[in-house]
Scaffold this active site. Structure first.
Site, PDB file in Angstrom:
ATOM      1  N   PHE A   1       0.876  -1.386  -0.049  1.00 42.65           N
ATOM      2  CA  PHE A   1       0.002  -0.077  -0.059  1.00 42.65           C
ATOM      3  C   PHE A   1       0.751   1.285  -0.052  1.00 42.65           C
ATOM      4  O   PHE A   1       1.807   1.309   0.723  1.00 42.65           O
ATOM      5  CB  PHE A   1      -0.970   0.203   1.437  1.00 42.65           C
ATOM      6  CG  PHE A   1      -1.907  -1.079   1.434  1.00 42.65           C
ATOM      7  CD1 PHE A   1      -3.061  -0.810   0.769  1.00 42.65           C
ATOM      8  CD2 PHE A   1      -1.496  -2.202   2.012  1.00 42.65           C
ATOM      9  CE1 PHE A   1      -4.245  -2.014   0.960  1.00 42.65           C
ATOM     10  CE2 PHE A   1      -2.516  -3.309   2.332  1.00 42.65           C
ATOM     11  CZ  PHE A   1      -3.644  -3.257   1.593  1.00 42.65           C
ATOM     12  N   ASP A   2       0.606   2.155  -0.634  1.00 42.24           N
ATOM     13  CA  ASP A   2       1.005   3.580  -0.567  1.00 42.24           C
ATOM     14  C   ASP A   2       0.281   4.060   0.771  1.00 42.24           C
ATOM     15  O   ASP A   2      -0.820   3.520   1.020  1.00 42.24           O
ATOM     16  CB  ASP A   2       0.669   4.152  -1.656  1.00 42.24           C
ATOM     17  CG  ASP A   2       1.114   5.912  -1.653  1.00 42.24           C
ATOM     18  OD1 ASP A   2       2.336   5.954  -1.143  1.00 42.24           O
ATOM     19  OD2 ASP A   2       0.539   6.578  -2.228  1.00 42.24           O
ATOM     20  N   GLY A   3       0.806   5.174   1.200  1.00 39.33           N
ATOM     21  CA  GLY A   3       0.285   5.996   2.446  1.00 39.33           C
ATOM     22  C   GLY A   3      -1.037   6.854   2.044  1.00 39.33           C
ATOM     23  O   GLY A   3      -1.995   6.723   1.787  1.00 39.33           O
TER      24      GLY A   3
END
Length: 312
Positions: A178-180
């Site tokens: 996941f990206d943030g």
């Protein structure tokens, strides 16, 4: 409709309880490579497309971008049931398609050919098939159509756009990256960055360090994935989750970690890249799927052969 694995002795698939399962909906163009067929549809129309699919109904479609991801979640189900045969908190896969039932036979046959444990197929002629996602309690929707993804996000369903690409089938366990900001977390800091630049964003993060960030569009899916992850010890888990963010660990990492702690979301590994390209670390992780809101990051991942999904 219960499908049978080609190696089964006509045993029906285990039916999942949608009130407890993690339901993932995928479109046919996300799970299979239908680019040639889609081009035929655009150039020659629906009738010619349907004739083509009927004529090739026994010819399996090649795997698409989300194919290895679906195989990996089946592996997780297997490990969960080995640990507890009565467990109901499982992945449940639903194929949502704008194909007509007549042309859908090839889709079903392709799933059977690969032994995919999919029992639910929805062939919907309505232009907005995402209206059925909430009914099926879908927690994650993957599509190759941007309008579908935007409609699903507006309906409150974690969704992402997959781009067709040649991908290698990674080994198990299931690995999700996941990206943030604007994926796991809200885009509040990105908005500050756009308005005030990097220094303004850093000052904002320092001032808000003790305040958890808002929810991003994939938080609900990540939380359910984390709940399944907790059924196993770290050494024996069939699920590994990663945070790979452009944030600086020194200046903007603490708030992200505190937010995950506040949510009770355990992430196996976190990489604060400070704006560096994500492709090389993704190549090392070899995830089954990578979620990001930045198209430049998606392109970098694709260049490394990483199955990628854009959260618009």
């Amino acid at each position: 409709l219960s499908l049978l694995s080609p190696n089964s002795s006509f045993l029906p698939l285990l039916q999942k309880d949608p009130s407890e399962a993690l339901v993932i909906a995928v479109t046919t163009r996300a799970i299979f490579n239908l680019e040639e067929e889609h081009k035929l549809y655009l150039e020659k129309g629906k009738e010619e497309y349907t004739r083509h699919q009927q004529a090739n109904q026994d010819k399996p479609l090649p795997p698409g971008t989300a194919f290895a991801f679906i195989q990996a979640v089946q592996y997780v189900n297997k490990k969960i049931l080995e640990s507890n045969p009565s467990e109901k908190d499982l992945f449940d896969i639903l194929v949502l398609s704008n194909n007509s039932p007549e042309s859908g036979i090839r889709i079903i046959n392709s799933a059977k050919h690969y032994g995919l444990e999919i029992s639910k197929f929805c062939f919907v002629s309505d232009e907005d098939s995402t209206q059925y996602l909430k009914f099926h309690r879908v927690k994650l929707f993957l599509s190759a159509d941007r309008t579908d993804v935007c409609n699903a996000l507006q309906r409150g369903v974690s969704s992402a756009l997959v781009f067709q690409q040649e991908v290698q089938a990674p080994s198990t366990p299931l690995r999700v990256v996941f990206d943030g900001d604007a994926v796991l977390f809200s885009d509040e800091t990105e908005q500050v960055f756009r308005e005030q630049g990097l220094e303004g964003a850093v000052q904002y993060e320092r001032a808000m360090e003790a305040v958890p960030m808002g929810e991003g569009p994939l938080k609900a899916f990540a939380m359910h994935l984390g709940k399944m992850r907790k059924k196993f010890s770290q050494e024996n888990s069939p699920i590994r989750t990663y945070l790979v963010t452009a944030r600086s660990g020194r200046d903007m990492g603490i708030r992200a970690i505190k937010t995950l702690r506040e949510w009770g979301l355990a992430i196996d590994e976190a990489f604060f890249m400070d704006g560096a390209p994500k492709g090389p670390i993704l190549s090392q992780i070899q995830p089954h799927i990578f979620f990001d809101d930045g198209l430049h990051n998606i392109q970098g991942a694709q260049d490394m052969g990483i199955p990628s999904a854009w959260v618009p």
